[in-house]
Design a protein around this motif. Structure first.
Motif, short mmCIF file in Angstrom:
data_model
loop_
_atom_site.label_atom_id
_atom_site.label_comp_id
_atom_site.label_asym_id
_atom_site.label_seq_id
_atom_site.Cartn_x
_atom_site.Cartn_y
_atom_site.Cartn_z
N UNK A 30 0.83 -1.21 0.00
CA UNK A 30 0.00 0.00 0.00
C UNK A 30 0.86 1.25 0.00
N UNK A 31 1.93 1.24 0.77
CA UNK A 31 2.85 2.38 0.78
C UNK A 31 4.22 1.91 1.24
N UNK A 32 5.22 2.56 0.70
CA UNK A 32 6.60 2.27 1.07
C UNK A 32 7.37 3.57 0.91
N UNK A 33 7.45 4.33 2.00
CA UNK A 33 8.02 5.67 1.97
C UNK A 33 9.12 5.77 3.02
N UNK A 34 10.27 6.28 2.62
CA UNK A 34 11.35 6.53 3.56
C UNK A 34 11.48 8.03 3.75
N UNK A 35 11.49 8.45 5.01
CA UNK A 35 11.54 9.87 5.35
C UNK A 35 12.93 10.18 5.91
N UNK A 36 13.78 10.79 5.09
CA UNK A 36 15.16 11.10 5.48
C UNK A 36 15.22 12.00 6.70
N UNK A 37 14.29 12.96 6.79
CA UNK A 37 14.29 13.92 7.90
C UNK A 37 14.01 13.26 9.25
N UNK A 38 13.51 12.06 9.23
CA UNK A 38 13.21 11.34 10.48
C UNK A 38 14.17 10.17 10.66
N UNK A 39 15.43 10.37 10.26
CA UNK A 39 16.43 9.33 10.42
C UNK A 39 16.21 8.14 9.51
N UNK A 40 15.72 8.40 8.30
CA UNK A 40 15.41 7.35 7.32
C UNK A 40 14.32 6.40 7.81
N UNK A 41 13.37 6.95 8.55
CA UNK A 41 12.20 6.20 8.98
C UNK A 41 11.46 5.69 7.74
#
Length: 137
Positions: A30-41
């Motif tokens: 459904x989703x696969x998102x990496x958020x760099x600003x959150x320590x690559x969460x």
């Protein structure tokens, strides 16, 4: 009225979990998102085909500051025992679903059993989360 949109399972390895839930259980990503600003969460979610309003978030066990090392170890211990929650999946033909899952390599921890509410069986994902398939009635 409130509705369930997503639930969360802790997983040891998000890639292995994604493979298991999509390839072996037949769910869709459904989703696969990496958020760099959150320590690559990485927000990774899957869900049953044909049920687009429900998702299972497959969350990596976080480190500090979200979770200290002792708590993370406790979560891992509970996962190993199958005690971090259950997922119940219903099906109209539990025997056919069981056979299909076995053919895909799912290893059951409890075989098909007649219960007062219907027939069910259980297995665990690669991280130890317990999942049951149930045919009600």
């Amino acid at each position: 009225m409130m509705k369930i949109s997503s639930v969360q399972f802790w997983v040891h390895d998000q890639d292995a979990a994604l493979d298991f839930y999509t390839r072996k259980l037949g769910m869709e990503a459904r989703s696969d998102v990496t958020v760099a600003e959150m320590g690559n969460f990485r927000w990774l979610a899957v869900g049953p085909v044909g049920q687009p309003d429900v998702a299972i978030a497959l969350m990596a066990i976080p480190g500090a500051p979200v979770m200290d090392a002792e708590t993370a170890d406790e979560v891992r211990d509970l996962m190993a025992k199958g005690f971090t929650g259950n997922l119940f999946l219903t099906t109209d033909d539990v025997r056919a679903t069981h056979k299909e899952l076995v053919e895909r390599g799912v290893e059951f921890t409890e075989e098909l059993t007649e219960q007062p509410y219907g027939t069910d069986a259980s297995f665990r994902d690669p991280s130890g989360n317990q999942i049951r398939i149930v045919q009600l009635g």
